[in-house]
Enzyme design. Structure first.
Site, short mmCIF file in Angstrom:
data_model
loop_
_atom_site.label_atom_id
_atom_site.label_comp_id
_atom_site.label_asym_id
_atom_site.label_seq_id
_atom_site.Cartn_x
_atom_site.Cartn_y
_atom_site.Cartn_z
N TYR A 127 -38.35 -19.25 -33.66
CA TYR A 127 -39.43 -18.27 -33.47
C TYR A 127 -39.46 -17.25 -34.62
CZ TYR A 127 -39.98 -19.90 -28.63
OH TYR A 127 -40.21 -20.66 -27.50
N LYS A 175 -27.37 -27.14 -29.60
CA LYS A 175 -27.66 -28.55 -29.86
C LYS A 175 -26.97 -28.91 -31.18
CE LYS A 175 -29.92 -32.41 -28.99
NZ LYS A 175 -29.73 -33.24 -27.80
N ASP A 208 -29.51 -30.22 -23.51
CA ASP A 208 -30.09 -31.20 -22.58
C ASP A 208 -29.20 -31.38 -21.35
OD1 ASP A 208 -28.60 -32.06 -24.73
OD2 ASP A 208 -29.50 -34.04 -24.88
N ASP A 232 -35.83 -19.48 -24.06
CA ASP A 232 -37.19 -19.39 -23.53
C ASP A 232 -37.38 -20.46 -22.45
OD1 ASP A 232 -39.84 -18.86 -23.18
OD2 ASP A 232 -40.48 -19.43 -25.19
N ASP A 236 -37.20 -20.15 -17.90
CA ASP A 236 -38.24 -20.57 -16.95
C ASP A 236 -37.64 -21.53 -15.93
OD1 ASP A 236 -40.13 -19.09 -18.40
OD2 ASP A 236 -41.69 -20.60 -18.09
#
Ligand code: NAI
Length: 339
Positions: A127, A175, A208, A232, A236
């Site tokens: 971002y 990751k 993941d 982010d 959620d």
């Protein structure tokens, strides 16, 4: 009683923003919050009113007050102006986005005992805003920037948060198996910082696998620290574990004592203007704001009102499977505070 009235910047936001902001302002007043709101525009509303999504007066107000409550802001997808949320976080160096996800008694959800906090790095990663097309839109390149300094301060923040709130474990999500440099550096710094906190358990997980584990076994998580994009998405997911976006709150905290409190959700254009938006997420963000201002009595009263209203099936809002609208729910929150 000592008058500790604090001027706080209020950005009502777009879409459902004005509806949930009005409900929250009423609930904070009823709880005895000593707050004087300074209303300033941002987002699509500001483009219409001032010709820019982030007017100077808005930045000046936050610079002066150092504390803000913000409704959701609309961002055009794929084109148009850059996200004002990202802009605000970078301008005020609000590097820590703290998103608690705790089971709310009475709110229908798949689990009864979720209690985790996601600490998301808020200014770097994918971002960073460094992206461009190559040729005539034949390819696109977006650069993820991870710095040692940025990683260290967010990971340290997560450990300090864990110490302050008597939490026992910090999980660093990454990751690094594929993103060997941007992921690898974040993990490397994490291991170094963790060594300074022997009293707090530390582990790392690939993003993941984390997503799957959060869905199957969310009770195993305590504090999660991660980079911008993963934070982010996972926050959620965490909202979904406790009843959905209508109840997920957050705080953006940074250097120099600046703080912006906001709901995790967006402008919900599909329900805007219908009087059915759930104000819980913004109200719970206001609880965090009152605590930040050391107005603990008002914060506790507001939390009590919200929890009691949420636990009452008669007051259940539509996104949680009930029929109550914003006004009915807000009246219930205010009534329950007094009980
Ligand atoms: P969204 O969070 O606005 O909506 C997703 C779904 O959740 C919709 O079905 C919506 O009705 C529902 N929902 C969200 N908040 C709710 C509430 N308080 N009560 C009841 N239902 C609620 O996400 P979406 O549609 O992806 O984004 C819409 C706009 O919001 C976009 O322009 C996006 O950029 C912006 N956005 C802004 C954020 C912010 O200002 N912090 C955060 C996320 C998105």
């Amino acid at each position: 009683m000592i008058d500790q009235t604090k001027q706080v910047t209020l950005i009502e936001g777009d879409g459902i923003g004005p509806e949930i902001a009005a409900a929250t302002v009423a609930a904070v007043a009823a709880a005895g919050g000593q707050v004087e709101w300074e209303r300033v525009p941002a987002g699509l509303a500001a483009v219409e009113a001032r010709g820019t999504p982030l007017p100077e007066e808005t930045l000046t107000s936050i610079e002066k007050n150092r504390v803000a409550l913000k409704g959701p802001l609309g961002t055009p997808v794929g084109e148009g102006f850059r996200s004002v949320n990202v802009g605000l976080r970078q301008h005020f160096d609000l590097y820590a986005n703290v998103r608690p996800a705790k089971t709310l008694p009475g709110v229908p959800s798949r689990f009864t005992d979720v209690d985790m906090v996601i600490v998301r790095e808020n200014t770097e990663g994918l971002y960073s805003g460094v992206e461009h097309f190559i040729g005539k839109r034949n390819a696109a390149e977006s650069i993820a920037i991870i710095t040692r300094e940025g990683s260290e301060r967010i990971i340290r923040y997560a450990f300090e948060y864990a110490s302050r709130h008597a939490r026992h474990k910090v999980t660093l999500v990454h990751k690094a198996n594929i993103l060997k440099m941007v992921g690898g550096l974040f993990l490397e710094v994490g291991r170094e910082v963790a060594a300074e906190y022997p009293g707090i358990e530390f582990n790392d997980m690939i993003v993941d696998a984390t997503a799957m584990r959060m869905v199957i076994d969310p009770q195993t998580f305590d504090v999660i620290v991660t980079t911008n994009l993963f934070g982010d998405i996972l926050s959620d997911l965490a909202a979904g574990l406790i009843g959905g976006l209508g109840v997920a709150c957050s705080a953006n905290l940074g250097t120099g004592g600046c703080a912006i409190f906001e709901a995790v959700h967006g402008t919900a254009p599909d329900i805007a203007g219908q009087g059915i938006a759930n104000p819980t997420a913004l109200m719970l963000s206001a609880v965090l704001l009152l605590e930040y201002l050391d107005q603990d009595a008002a914060a506790n009263r507001l939390r009590r009102g919200i929890m009691a209203a949420l636990a009452d099936p008669e007051q259940r809002m539509r996104d949680l499977g009930g029929t109550a609208d914003t006004a009915t729910f807000t009246r219930a929150v205010i009534r329950q505070m007094a009980d």
